[in-house]
Design a protein around this motif. Structure first.
Motif, PDB file in Angstrom:
ATOM      1  N   LYS A 655       0.836  -1.194   0.000  1.00 56.07           N
ATOM      2  CA  LYS A 655       0.000   0.000   0.000  1.00 56.07           C
ATOM      3  C   LYS A 655       0.875   1.249   0.000  1.00 56.07           C
ATOM      4  N   VAL A 656       0.605   2.151  -0.946  1.00 55.34           N
ATOM      5  CA  VAL A 656       1.353   3.405  -1.032  1.00 55.34           C
ATOM      6  C   VAL A 656       0.809   4.371   0.005  1.00 55.34           C
ATOM      7  N   LYS A 657       1.665   4.841   0.907  1.00 57.55           N
ATOM      8  CA  LYS A 657       1.239   5.731   1.988  1.00 57.55           C
ATOM      9  C   LYS A 657       1.592   7.197   1.730  1.00 57.55           C
ATOM     10  N   SER A 658       2.721   7.453   1.081  1.00 60.13           N
ATOM     11  CA  SER A 658       3.121   8.837   0.830  1.00 60.13           C
ATOM     12  C   SER A 658       3.992   8.893  -0.415  1.00 60.13           C
ATOM     13  N   VAL A 659       4.191  10.091  -0.919  1.00 60.04           N
ATOM     14  CA  VAL A 659       4.958  10.289  -2.140  1.00 60.04           C
ATOM     15  C   VAL A 659       5.858  11.510  -1.961  1.00 60.04           C
ATOM     16  N   LYS A 660       7.023  11.454  -2.607  1.00 56.60           N
ATOM     17  CA  LYS A 660       7.980  12.554  -2.579  1.00 56.60           C
ATOM     18  C   LYS A 660       8.521  12.748  -3.989  1.00 56.60           C
ATOM     19  N   ILE A 661       8.609  14.000  -4.442  1.00 59.56           N
ATOM     20  CA  ILE A 661       9.030  14.323  -5.807  1.00 59.56           C
ATOM     21  C   ILE A 661      10.349  15.085  -5.766  1.00 59.56           C
ATOM     22  N   GLY A 662      11.252  14.734  -6.683  1.00 63.25           N
ATOM     23  CA  GLY A 662      12.520  15.445  -6.827  1.00 63.25           C
ATOM     24  C   GLY A 662      12.889  15.572  -8.296  1.00 63.25           C
ATOM     25  N   CYS A 663      13.568  16.654  -8.680  1.00 66.78           N
ATOM     26  CA  CYS A 663      13.950  16.867 -10.073  1.00 66.78           C
ATOM     27  C   CYS A 663      14.918  18.042 -10.176  1.00 66.78           C
ATOM     28  N   GLN A 664      15.556  18.139 -11.316  1.00 66.70           N
ATOM     29  CA  GLN A 664      16.353  19.312 -11.658  1.00 66.70           C
ATOM     30  C   GLN A 664      15.514  20.227 -12.541  1.00 66.70           C
ATOM     31  N   VAL A 665      15.518  21.509 -12.228  1.00 65.99           N
ATOM     32  CA  VAL A 665      14.737  22.477 -12.987  1.00 65.99           C
ATOM     33  C   VAL A 665      15.665  23.206 -13.950  1.00 65.99           C
ATOM     34  N   GLU A 666      15.396  23.062 -15.241  1.00 63.62           N
ATOM     35  CA  GLU A 666      16.195  23.700 -16.284  1.00 63.62           C
ATOM     36  C   GLU A 666      15.287  24.465 -17.242  1.00 63.62           C
TER      37      GLU A 666
END
Length: 675
Positions: A655-666
């Motif tokens: 079961k997916v409980k939480s989510v976190k997003i990461g990326c480089q902004v260009e």
């Protein structure tokens, strides 16, 4: 204040020498056995009176010393304040440059400027991490296979300064290394501004006209942008300003020497070789520092060899000026010989190492000129190759169809980022109309003056401008198509110096230079507003989960702000996904206040069985709206206002409980660029 002697005031000494009676106590006279009505002066060096006189003299000398100190302080403050008043506009311009530069350095994310990552990662950061210079085609192999060059073959003096400042700022102030390196670019900007002003003032001899000419160039937003990120243009522009200042100063000093040798009045000496009218003489200090002028120019020539290759166009310009001056007997051939020797020695000391190193490593002091045979010979397979369209009418027609000249003109003045941060098209239409009109009216009024010297110099300046443009066209057709105005920045300094000189000879021309300066000041102001609008908005993602029906409720969307972690990498916090049933789909809305490329996009899912990072090659995004997914880069390129995508979660175990997003902004830019 009267001068004080060792034994007291001057009045006391005059009374003593004239035998004037002095008051004394009876007790003192009785001790000497003489009646009180027969006073007698003690000997001049009597032990009884010396302490009294010394104390009085010390007090008076102390007061005098305090008065002299106060007078010197007041004099110094008056001189300092008068200098501040005289240079207040230049000081204000420096303060504006520094303040706006810091603002741009802070706001503009890393790698949101042309080739900043290439300059920083493969040169500056490499030097800091490995404590040595990188080897071209070896240490930058990743970049080399996807681009024509990584700049590692160029003289590394600039990168050494970047690396030293970045490491020092990180150690002393805790700044990120790239921010410390950017401060070097800002320092180069201040050097450029002040040496451009000094060169213009040396050229024309007029403080206001020199300020007009320097400010008109320095306030061009694209020029200022070069001083706000890690690049090679900032270093080159600053060195070019130093070069022209030392060259004009050298020519002026040599002309003074030649005139005085021939017994002519030095007061009639023009401050520039091209000027045929009499103005103020060069200060006598130039005569005393003749050798220093030669050394300074030789050192500047040595520094110029460490600049970008397109700045080497100044060498034939210098040779032409020296030859013309020698033929007009404004400089001796002996002085030119001394300059050649000084330049050769100092160039070898300042920049010779880089060319010797290139020859030993690559067999060529300028490796960028080597053909593709060299790369095939070392077994380096590149995925990109030079354009090599050749020079012909057909290739020139192709260049026009690509919008080369319009893009180059616009980016010469104010197009930021990766040529994607700019104004409404109306602004560039105004620029394309007004700037050529100012140039045309300036030239028309100059022709009306009938000044042959000014017109001849203008003709040579036009030849230089078209030569620089032709070199840019040739490079774009035979090597790499780059319609960027910064490749033509070499014309800025000669144009500024000529402008200051011409408006001094003919004050009626000043109105054109002032109007151009005002226009650039306006463009500089609105550019600051554009930078704030483009880069000040936070990076926010909207996150929502849904079941098998894919019904995403607007009320369930969670707006998460991504914080900058390092360089241009952003990450959100953990976002809880509520609901009684495990979500099967995740909708991610990209920031709607600007457009950008989100590279190395990661979605980290926390489940009851551990943390899972989404594999884009196995589970690509679905239902992309106003966005394009680059599978190779794991990047999302936004192409519309309301961009989003849906990510399936059915393959996730647990079961997916939480989510976190990461990326480089260009490639961050505003939406209304193309309107």
């Amino acid at each position: 204040m009267k001068k004080q002697g060792k034994f007291g005031s001057s009045r006391f000494l005059r009374d003593r020498d004239a035998g004037a009676p002095r008051e004394a106590s009876d007790s003192c006279l009785c001790e000497r056995g003489k009646p009180a009505d027969e006073p007698e002066s003690p000997p001049p060096f009597s032990n009884e009176i010396r302490p009294a006189m010394d104390n009085e003299g010390d007090k008076i000398n102390l007061v005098a010393a305090k008065c002299r100190l106060r007078y010197n302080i007041i004099l110094f403050m008056n001189i300092f304040l008068s200098r501040l008043k005289q240079h207040r506009i230049l000081i204000l311009l420096n303060a504006l440059y520094a303040a706006a530069g810091l603002l741009w350095i802070i706001l503009i994310p890393y790698n949101n400027a042309p080739d900043e990552n290439t300059h920083f990662r493969y040169s500056v950061e490499f030097i800091i991490q490995h404590h040595r210079l990188p080897v071209w085609g070896v240490d930058d192999l990743e970049r080399f296979r996807h681009a024509l060059s990584s700049y590692n073959q160029m003289p590394a003096l600039n990168y050494l300064l970047y690396a030293a400042a970045g490491a020092l700022a990180n150690k002393l102030c805790g700044l990120e290394i790239y921010l410390g390196a950017r401060l070097v670019s800002l320092a180069w900007g201040l050097v450029f501004l002040n040496f451009l002003f000094l060169a213009a003032r040396q050229m024309c001899g007029s403080y206001p006209n020199a300020l007009i000419a320097a400010a008109g160039v320095a306030l061009i937003p694209q020029v200022f942008f070069s001083f706000c990120y890690v690049n090679g243009d900032a270093h080159s522009l600053a060195i070019a300003a130093i070069f022209w200042f030392t060259l004009v100063r050298f020519l002026s000093a040599q002309a003074t020497i030649e005139l005085r040798r021939r017994g002519r009045d030095a007061a009639a000496l023009p401050l520039s070789i091209a000027n045929g009218r009499a103005r103020a003489s060069v200060p006598a200090v130039f005569l005393k520092s003749f050798d220093l002028n030669t050394i300074f120019l030789g050192a500047a020539i040595g520094l110029l060899f460490s600049a970008k290759y397109n700045y080497y166009i100044y060498f034939p310009c210098m040779a032409g000026l020296l030859a013309r001056a020698a033929l007009r007997r404004a400089i001796s051939w002996k002085a030119i010989g001394k300059l050649v020797i000084a330049s050769a020695v100092l160039s070898l000391l300042v920049s010779g190492y880089w060319f010797i190193r290139n020859y030993l490593l690559y067999g060529n002091p300028l490796p960028i000129l080597m053909s593709e045979e060299f790369f095939r010979g070392i077994g380096l397979a590149r995925e990109i190759h030079p354009v090599n369209r050749g020079i012909s009418l057909a290739s020139l027609g192709w260049l026009v169809q690509q919008g080369f000249f319009g893009s180059t003109f616009d980016s010469f003045f104010a197009v930021f980022g990766y040529l994607n941060v700019g104004f409404h098209n109306v602004v560039y239409i105004i620029l394309q109309f007004i700037v050529p009109l100012i140039v045309f009216l300036f030239m028309l009024d100059l022709i009306k003056t009938g000044d042959k010297a000014a017109l001849t110099a203008l003709g040579w300046l036009i030849v230089l401008v078209f030569t620089v443009i032709a070199m840019h066209v040739w490079a774009c057709l035979t090597y790499d198509y780059q319609p960027q105005g910064r490749y033509n920045f070499t014309i800025l300094l000669p144009v500024a110096l000529y402008t200051g000189w011409a408006i001094t000879r003919h004050p009626s021309l000043r109105v054109h230079a002032v109007f151009f300066m005002i226009m650039m000041a306006w463009l500089f102001t609105v550019s600051n507003i554009l930078i704030v609008r483009t880069y000040s908005a936070p990076v926010e993602f909207s996150i929502a989960a849904a079941g098998a029906d894919r019904q995403f409720s607007a009320s369930d969307r969670s707006l998460q702000k991504a914080e900058r972690i390092e360089k241009n990498y952003y990450a959100t916090g953990q976002t809880a996904l509520g609901g009684s049933r495990p979500p099967e789909f995740l909708r991610v809305g990209l920031p709607d206040k600007f457009m950008a490329r989100y590279r190395d996009f990661t979605v980290e899912l926390e489940t009851d069985k551990g943390v899972v990072t989404n594999d884009w090659s196995a589970v690509p995004p679905e239902e992309l709206a106003d966005a394009v997914f680059n599978k190779q880069l794991a990047a999302l390129e936004v192409c519309g206002y309301d961009s989003s995508f849906i990510l399936p979660l059915r393959h996730i175990a647990g079961k997916v409980k939480s989510v976190k997003i990461g990326c480089q902004v260009e490639n961050r830019r505003l939406y209304d660029l193309d309107k």
